[in-house]
Write a protein that holds these residues in place. Structure first.
Motif, PDB file in Angstrom:
ATOM      1  N   GLY A  36     -10.187   2.974  11.389  1.00  0.00           N
ATOM      2  CA  GLY A  36      -8.993   3.405  12.142  1.00  0.00           C
ATOM      3  C   GLY A  36      -7.727   2.912  11.450  1.00  0.00           C
ATOM      4  N   HIS A  37      -7.705   1.634  11.098  1.00  0.00           N
ATOM      5  CA  HIS A  37      -6.541   1.068  10.389  1.00  0.00           C
ATOM      6  C   HIS A  37      -6.364   1.758   9.034  1.00  0.00           C
ATOM      7  CE1 HIS A  37      -7.902  -2.573  12.829  1.00  0.00           C
ATOM      8  NE2 HIS A  37      -6.667  -2.399  13.252  1.00  0.00           N
ATOM      9  N   VAL A  38      -7.491   1.916   8.334  1.00  0.00           N
ATOM     10  CA  VAL A  38      -7.440   2.489   6.986  1.00  0.00           C
ATOM     11  C   VAL A  38      -6.875   3.915   7.037  1.00  0.00           C
ATOM     12  CG1 VAL A  38      -8.893   3.239   5.046  1.00  0.00           C
ATOM     13  CG2 VAL A  38      -9.273   0.995   6.104  1.00  0.00           C
ATOM     14  N   SER A  39      -7.212   4.642   8.106  1.00  0.00           N
ATOM     15  CA  SER A  39      -6.699   6.019   8.228  1.00  0.00           C
ATOM     16  C   SER A  39      -5.168   6.015   8.348  1.00  0.00           C
ATOM     17  CB  SER A  39      -7.334   6.731   9.420  1.00  0.00           C
ATOM     18  OG  SER A  39      -6.741   6.308  10.623  1.00  0.00           O
ATOM     19  N   LEU A  40      -4.616   4.989   8.983  1.00  0.00           N
ATOM     20  CA  LEU A  40      -3.149   4.902   9.095  1.00  0.00           C
ATOM     21  C   LEU A  40      -2.533   4.696   7.709  1.00  0.00           C
ATOM     22  CD1 LEU A  40      -2.625   2.527  12.194  1.00  0.00           C
ATOM     23  CD2 LEU A  40      -3.025   4.960  12.190  1.00  0.00           C
ATOM     24  N   VAL A  41      -3.176   3.853   6.907  1.00  0.00           N
ATOM     25  CA  VAL A  41      -2.672   3.600   5.547  1.00  0.00           C
ATOM     26  C   VAL A  41      -2.760   4.881   4.721  1.00  0.00           C
ATOM     27  CG1 VAL A  41      -3.029   2.281   3.425  1.00  0.00           C
ATOM     28  CG2 VAL A  41      -3.293   1.159   5.643  1.00  0.00           C
ATOM     29  N   ARG A  42      -3.869   5.601   4.876  1.00  0.00           N
ATOM     30  CA  ARG A  42      -4.013   6.855   4.109  1.00  0.00           C
ATOM     31  C   ARG A  42      -2.942   7.854   4.509  1.00  0.00           C
ATOM     32  NH1 ARG A  42      -9.660   6.894   5.103  1.00  0.00           N
ATOM     33  NH2 ARG A  42     -10.681   5.586   3.546  1.00  0.00           N
ATOM     34  N   GLN A  43      -2.666   7.924   5.815  1.00  0.00           N
ATOM     35  CA  GLN A  43      -1.613   8.859   6.241  1.00  0.00           C
ATOM     36  C   GLN A  43      -0.262   8.437   5.704  1.00  0.00           C
ATOM     37  OE1 GLN A  43      -1.685  10.605  10.238  1.00  0.00           O
ATOM     38  NE2 GLN A  43      -3.611   9.539  10.484  1.00  0.00           N
ATOM     39  N   ALA A  44      -0.015   7.138   5.699  1.00  0.00           N
ATOM     40  CA  ALA A  44       1.253   6.636   5.141  1.00  0.00           C
ATOM     41  C   ALA A  44       1.352   7.041   3.673  1.00  0.00           C
ATOM     42  CB  ALA A  44       1.330   5.120   5.303  1.00  0.00           C
ATOM     43  N   LYS A  45       0.255   6.871   2.950  1.00  0.00           N
ATOM     44  CA  LYS A  45       0.262   7.188   1.509  1.00  0.00           C
ATOM     45  C   LYS A  45       0.396   8.686   1.257  1.00  0.00           C
ATOM     46  CE  LYS A  45      -0.220   5.192  -2.030  1.00  0.00           C
ATOM     47  NZ  LYS A  45       0.749   4.569  -2.940  1.00  0.00           N
ATOM     48  N   SER A  46      -0.102   9.499   2.177  1.00  0.00           N
ATOM     49  CA  SER A  46      -0.055  10.944   1.930  1.00  0.00           C
ATOM     50  C   SER A  46       1.369  11.485   2.100  1.00  0.00           C
ATOM     51  CB  SER A  46      -1.030  11.684   2.852  1.00  0.00           C
ATOM     52  OG  SER A  46      -0.554  11.625   4.173  1.00  0.00           O
ATOM     53  N   VAL A  47       2.209  10.757   2.814  1.00  0.00           N
ATOM     54  CA  VAL A  47       3.570  11.239   3.081  1.00  0.00           C
ATOM     55  C   VAL A  47       4.624  10.413   2.338  1.00  0.00           C
ATOM     56  CG1 VAL A  47       5.288  11.479   4.935  1.00  0.00           C
ATOM     57  CG2 VAL A  47       2.931  12.172   5.341  1.00  0.00           C
ATOM     58  N   CYS A  48       4.345   9.132   2.189  1.00  0.00           N
ATOM     59  CA  CYS A  48       5.360   8.216   1.646  1.00  0.00           C
ATOM     60  C   CYS A  48       5.042   7.845   0.196  1.00  0.00           C
ATOM     61  CB  CYS A  48       5.403   6.931   2.473  1.00  0.00           C
ATOM     62  SG  CYS A  48       5.796   7.264   4.204  1.00  0.00           S
TER      63      CYS A  48
END
Ligand code: AMP
Length: 283
Positions: A36-48
């Motif tokens: 769950g946490h890792v998915s937040l990081v991946r989403q951050a990386k996909s946009v930022c």
């Protein structure tokens, strides 16, 4: 991936990136990281351009009888997971870094904090708002990525950002679940094998609520009582709440009209689990 433990270092790095025109995403966590946490990081990386994660078990959001001292701490594994997810910076402050000697300023939480978690865990959202505001000050990110798993926390932080004019966008991310539907949580590791099995009552109760509303049920009490029945059948050891609420204010509603949220908090032994589902009532 660079790891920082002082606010001066992380602030300088992130500010420099911002001034160079980089978009920065922030993922605040208490560690014991899972998918769950890792998915937040991946989403951050996909946009930022840059993703920053923070790991800090915040003592001020735990009540005196809660699990602060036994909250899982798995820093090495956490850093490994963040590195693999492409995280750029990690902030892992010591307690004194966040609450220095004489620290006595706290955030008064918004109205949406008053019920549910706020009622059962007095002081919890005061601690959450205070630490999140401090992190937003130390890490001047463009976007903060938060999980819908902690639905009320998300609503509380949104309201704080609005009310205190904090210059950050809040991005709500979907709840990541185990294959059998149990919402991932750092606290799942406390569950025994049989408690883990009974914990599936939460997702079953949410699915029942979804199904009832889909089939046209508009009576809040009928849906809430079906949720309770499912939880008691699991059985969970106790139910803190199982309610249908307004998605923005989290106030109880009289009738299901459009979009609602089903929220649940229940205990298995000494472990307390929360989960929720947004339900759209089609006309
Ligand atoms: P925590 O470390 O539990 O304080 O959570 C840090 C962030 O991860 C919060 O924004 C949580 O809502 C989010 N989070 C926790 N569990 C999940 C999950 N299963 N799926 C998505 N996000 C989650």
């Amino acid at each position: 991936m660079k790891v920082f433990s002082t606010s001066a270092e992380i602030y300088t790095h992130v500010l420099r990136e911002r001034l160079e025109g980089k978009r920065v995403g922030l993922v605040p966590t208490m560690g014991a990281l899972h998918e769950g946490h890792v998915s937040l990081v991946r989403q951050a990386k996909s946009v930022c351009d840059r993703a920053v994660a923070t790991i800090f078990v915040n003592p001020t959001q735990f009540g005196p009888k809660e699990d602060l001292s036994k909250y899982p701490r798995t820093l090495n594994e956490d850093l490994e997971k963040l590195d693999q997810a492409g995280c750029d910076y990690v902030f892992t402050p010591a307690e004194l870094q966040m609450y220095g000697e004489g620290h006595s300023t706290y955030v008064e939480p918004p109205q949406v904090a008053s019920r549910w978690e706020g009622e059962i865990r007095p002081g919890h959202f005061r601690g959450v708002c205070t630490i999140v505001l401090k992190l937003f000050q130390m890490i001047p990110a463009d976007i903060a990525y938060l999980g819908r798993k902690d639905y009320q926390q998300l609503a509380v932080i949104r309201a704080m950002v609005r009310d205190l004019n904090i210059p950050v966008c809040i991005e709500a991310c979907e709840t990541i679940r185990e294959p059998d539907g149990l919402a991932m949580s750092s606290r799942n590791r406390y569950l025994s094998h049989e408690q883990r099995h009974r914990a599936l009552g939460l997702i079953r109760a949410l699915r029942i609520a979804e199904r009832l509303v889909e089939r046209g049920e508009r009576d809040v009490q009928a849906v809430e009582s079906a949720m309770r029945q499912e939880l008691l059948a699991a059985p969970v050891d106790s139910i803190d709440y199982a309610a249908i609420v307004d998605p923005v204010t989290l106030e109880p509603i009289a009738e299901i009209e459009s979009s609602v949220v089903a929220i649940i908090a229940a205990r298995l032994g000494s472990t307390r689990l929360i989960d929720n589902a947004t339900i759209i009532a089609r006309r």
